[in-house]
Write an enzyme that holds these catalytic residues in place. Structure first.
Site, PDB file in Angstrom:
ATOM      1  N   SER A  59      -2.644  -8.508   7.402  1.00  0.00           N
ATOM      2  CA  SER A  59      -2.398  -8.428   5.960  1.00  0.00           C
ATOM      3  C   SER A  59      -3.654  -8.363   5.102  1.00  0.00           C
ATOM      4  O   SER A  59      -3.561  -8.107   3.905  1.00  0.00           O
ATOM      5  CB  SER A  59      -1.548  -9.619   5.495  1.00  0.00           C
ATOM      6  OG  SER A  59      -0.248  -9.519   6.009  1.00  0.00           O
ATOM      7  N   LYS A  77      -3.896  -5.348   3.179  1.00  0.00           N
ATOM      8  CA  LYS A  77      -3.153  -5.147   1.932  1.00  0.00           C
ATOM      9  C   LYS A  77      -4.095  -5.058   0.734  1.00  0.00           C
ATOM     10  O   LYS A  77      -3.784  -4.421  -0.271  1.00  0.00           O
ATOM     11  CB  LYS A  77      -2.125  -6.267   1.744  1.00  0.00           C
ATOM     12  CG  LYS A  77      -0.973  -6.232   2.761  1.00  0.00           C
ATOM     13  CD  LYS A  77      -0.001  -7.397   2.558  1.00  0.00           C
ATOM     14  CE  LYS A  77       1.303  -7.248   3.319  1.00  0.00           C
ATOM     15  NZ  LYS A  77       1.216  -7.325   4.759  1.00  0.00           N
ATOM     16  N   TYR A  91       1.595   1.826   7.295  1.00  0.00           N
ATOM     17  CA  TYR A  91       1.477   0.393   7.019  1.00  0.00           C
ATOM     18  C   TYR A  91       1.035  -0.360   8.265  1.00  0.00           C
ATOM     19  O   TYR A  91       0.124  -1.199   8.220  1.00  0.00           O
ATOM     20  CB  TYR A  91       2.831  -0.103   6.508  1.00  0.00           C
ATOM     21  CG  TYR A  91       2.955  -1.596   6.338  1.00  0.00           C
ATOM     22  CD1 TYR A  91       2.460  -2.226   5.198  1.00  0.00           C
ATOM     23  CD2 TYR A  91       3.596  -2.363   7.307  1.00  0.00           C
ATOM     24  CE1 TYR A  91       2.585  -3.598   5.039  1.00  0.00           C
ATOM     25  CE2 TYR A  91       3.728  -3.733   7.147  1.00  0.00           C
ATOM     26  CZ  TYR A  91       3.231  -4.350   6.021  1.00  0.00           C
ATOM     27  OH  TYR A  91       3.351  -5.702   5.866  1.00  0.00           O
ATOM     28  N   TYR A 133      -0.181 -16.069   1.252  1.00  0.00           N
ATOM     29  CA  TYR A 133       1.248 -16.241   1.469  1.00  0.00           C
ATOM     30  C   TYR A 133       1.774 -17.326   0.521  1.00  0.00           C
ATOM     31  O   TYR A 133       1.412 -17.355  -0.651  1.00  0.00           O
ATOM     32  CB  TYR A 133       1.542 -16.590   2.929  1.00  0.00           C
ATOM     33  CG  TYR A 133       1.016 -15.546   3.885  1.00  0.00           C
ATOM     34  CD1 TYR A 133       1.445 -14.221   3.815  1.00  0.00           C
ATOM     35  CD2 TYR A 133       0.072 -15.877   4.856  1.00  0.00           C
ATOM     36  CE1 TYR A 133       0.962 -13.255   4.686  1.00  0.00           C
ATOM     37  CE2 TYR A 133      -0.406 -14.913   5.732  1.00  0.00           C
ATOM     38  CZ  TYR A 133       0.041 -13.612   5.647  1.00  0.00           C
ATOM     39  OH  TYR A 133      -0.437 -12.674   6.501  1.00  0.00           O
ATOM     40  N   VAL A 178      -2.073 -12.513   9.656  1.00  0.00           N
ATOM     41  CA  VAL A 178      -1.539 -13.307  10.768  1.00  0.00           C
ATOM     42  C   VAL A 178      -2.316 -13.110  12.062  1.00  0.00           C
ATOM     43  O   VAL A 178      -2.048 -13.777  13.057  1.00  0.00           O
ATOM     44  CB  VAL A 178      -0.045 -13.038  11.035  1.00  0.00           C
ATOM     45  CG1 VAL A 178       0.806 -13.523   9.884  1.00  0.00           C
ATOM     46  CG2 VAL A 178       0.198 -11.575  11.332  1.00  0.00           C
TER      47      VAL A 178
END
Lengths: 307, 307, 307, 307
Positions: free
Chosen positions: D65, D68, D191, D243, D261
């Site tokens: 992530s 992102k 993605y 998160y 993660v």
């Protein structure tokens, strides 16, 4: 098809007894937690007034949420359909009985009168219209059951009031949406007294005879309830009477019914009879585990399902 | 009590026609949005096979979610009770029919087979066991209705497939919880074809005769469905058949029923008859507004409520 | 880069004034609804104690939720980190400030001390440890601001108490999860008094100097708060201080801040200064619309963003 | 205050190493589950380009992530502020990163670009504007890191694609709300490739230098990103980068950061440096347990908190 008599009921209880070890007695208030789990009773009251029983049918217990049918019935005698049903819905909630989630999302209008929020609105309405709501409920229940010494179990009522935080939260949330008019504490006291009605299967079966048919209802309530209202209450029991397991219960038993965490269940065989069962240990949804099994067996053997 | 005949049905339709202006035709796919709102039909099929009709009873329409009862029925003939009901529940959802909220919270197990998620699981199960799920559904429906030229409306099916994002999301969410085994697109195609079955009230009433009684079911399904399964399906229809208005419908009509956004509703009078009504304009819950009223009037006049 | 002085602040206010017509004054209690929307003030208190002001900077208003930072601060002086943070979290809620949904799902532990539930837990904790919580808050605020005649606006406090149903529901829900120990009404009274603190931008800017730096905090709180706790409070303000728009505010302004529905916002420029702005009309999230714009302009022109 | 050098970083790692036994390596795809838990590395890249490292700083891992932030950055170079932020919000979600609940309630608009739904929208936007989204991301990352042989870990990417049901559900749900324009599978492939970027702490620290200051950003991105956008991205990382533990992280560390993660975390000390840490075992929120502790110690010892 077997004959419905005391021996038949006894045989059903014998079959179901092994289930008594399973399930869990309600423990959220001490007064309920102390009830021995191995009790099991059933009473049937037929359309013509005959009473059949088996097991611990004359043992009194706390009727708890079964009282929600009674308070709704009284409200239906005092409010127009329009006034009543703009404050509470008629549909299954799909949520735990004491949840506030849906109540907040739906602006303080409870989904139905058999979840806590709905029953509290009903009690709030009774408080607005009855001079002595607790006494009048006693009077009604005694009249319907034909038993003069039915009382509130004051220990249960005060124990519930001492653990009333969740219900107080529900009432205050509805107040914040202008769907609760009276003093929260006063209404909670009434609500918990209704829950703390102490009745036996025999008394409950007799008490709920008025839902067997429009004719019986007319005899017992005169003009106070019209002929469609019996169907209405039974319909509500079918879709919302067994907490979050109404669908499963309709599937297994096929009868309108209302349960309480005291372990009692009242079921109606439309046109034929009312049935009250009791066994304190509950399944995961809060319904009497053995009690449900008794009703399932009766319905199955005698083809009582409405479906 | 009035006599149930074509004239009686006509008179009910006449009473209800003023409601046709209210309600809203489903608009999420063009093929449905084009259906004229002023149509109204009803067909009754009695236990002994007599067919009564009024209004646009022979006009075909898209049966949509009514097909969920048929796909469940087929699944019940191919799966053990245990295998089937560990993948889908039996209780009312309390949520909109196409919601993912509860599905996520409950780990991909849909509440019942009549919300989209539940029906998609059922279709996934059929895909695993049937060689040609679409052809076999046609065969079944033709056999039950006794009409050979029942077809899928391919325009509707492909229009739905072109607007299938929400249902795809539901299927994929279940897949993420290991409750969906086949290719999503393949199952969606079957699902939408079932929804796109084009049938008239006459054909639907005949088709659903198998839910009137265990005897009829046995005649029509042989050993494939046992005598309790008719009750089971009817019970599910009662508690979850009318989207989020099952409680209200049970209250007003008192019969197990399943509706579709095409404006059709099938209701069962246990032991007596199946009824199909159709009117395209829907109420806020997605049920035919005039169709519900027709059923309410029939049930009320003929005391058909099971309660 | 422009020089930070009164004239600079005036120029910012002039730029922002056209926004005064937008936004909506809080209306849930009459006392707040009556405040004229066209007021706008700002005060800056620098690390070395200098005070700069513009507009209605000496006009008092109801600080409302800004008080949540003060009550948390007091709680941090009276409870160990462990004891405090086991009863309330530190993370953004993602929900409206007065919602019960998440609170029910998370078993009565509020996400952070700046939503209503969290602030009520903090007030409950203060009630357990302070002899006179209302007087002690006054004493603290007067000492920090250096202004002796700061008072509670009793009209606001009692108006809020008269409209306290939602907060009562929140408190009772936490009580049902054993996360609320004192009498609900007593704690609500304290909570609403804190909200009803009547202070001006000048007084607020001075009052919140203690969050500018560990050194200032030490001067003002002695051993009661350690050097990390200033950072902790600022961190909480950054992630949860602006209701459900904390992310948007961090994006636009880049400073830790706390707003109140009275239209006030306190922001901290770490190491440099505290800023208080006030304008009663709110945006959709409940934050002062013009006040946010003032802070955005100041932060932008003087490169105050911490990012 | 200690001097920031390799020895200082080594000493921090030594302190934190006992935590390696705690936490849980991500197991939802086999390729991640196989990574040994006892690895720990850190790299710091200062404003003037100096690189400090300790432990397994040159070991590559799956950035997951953290990508992102990169995809958002690219989107900010290709879309106007208005076009971008009407499709995704800027506020903390308060929900698990892969939840669909809020997404359904908020009509398919994700709360922020760092939850899965938000990142998928961003990837959908890139697919609409970039000719070869995967190649262009590689080119960017190589340029920013100054390392030519950075690649996608194809095993990880295909393993993720094989377990993509939840993300597919999210994408389809957004499609149902018209907030997803391209082929779901194509976008998912991009993605997952971004997530499967294989980089070391050294490479990550260098890669994220562009967030240290507007000046560095200008050097690295020319006119493509304006001076405020660095602050914007850092603000988003602060409020939504960790998160559901963004508040806790801001409290403990006080720096904008983004975790993955795979066990990596990138943090920015505005104006001073970028830091990348890595340790595969995660805490309950999905953030590297030891990695967070490393950042906390560094921030604490060197007073790096922005608050």
């Amino acid at each position: 098809m077997p004959r419905l008599d005391n021996a038949f009921l006894e045989s059903i209880l014998d079959e179901v007894r092994p289930l008594l070890a399973r399930g869990q007695v309600a423990s959220y208030i001490p007064a309920l937690a102390q009830v021995p789990a191995d009790q099991l009773g059933v009473a049937v009251c037929t359309h013509d007034g005959q009473l059949l029983t088996a097991g611990d049918a004359s043992q009194r217990f706390s009727i708890q949420s079964i009282s929600k049918v009674l308070s709704l019935t009284v409200a239906m005698t005092r409010y127009s359909e329009q006034d009543l049903w703009q404050r509470v819905g008629k549909d299954p909630s799909g949520q735990p009985f004491n949840s506030l989630v849906q109540l907040e999302m739906e602006q303080g209008i409870p989904r139905n009168p058999f979840i806590n929020a709905g029953a509290l609105v009903v009690c709030d309405m009774l408080q607005s219209r009855l001079s002595a709501p607790r006494q009048q409920m006693l009077t009604l229940v005694r009249r319907l059951s034909g038993v003069e010494d039915i009382h509130y179990d004051r220990q249960v009522a005060s124990s519930e009031l001492a653990h009333s935080a969740r219900n107080a939260a529900i009432a205050w949330l509805m107040k914040s949406f202008d769907n609760f008019n009276n003093d929260v504490n006063t209404v909670l006291e009434n609500y918990f007294h209704y829950c703390a009605l102490s009745m036996s299967c025999e008394e409950l079966a007799r008490c709920f005879r008025y839902l067997i048919s429009p004719e019986l209802c007319k005899v017992l309530f005169r003009q106070e309830l019209n002929h469609r209202q019996v169907s209405h209450i039974n319909a509500l029991m079918m879709t919302s009477g067994m907490y979050n397991a109404a669908g499963e219960f309709a599937w297994r038993v096929g009868l309108p019914a209302k349960s309480g965490v005291g372990g009692g269940i009242v079921a109606i065989v439309p046109g034929k009879m009312s049935i009250a069962v009791w066994s304190p240990a509950l399944d995961q949804f809060g319904n009497s585990l053995a009690g449900t099994a008794v009703l399932e067996h009766i319905s199955d053997r005698l083809a009582f399902s409405v479906f």
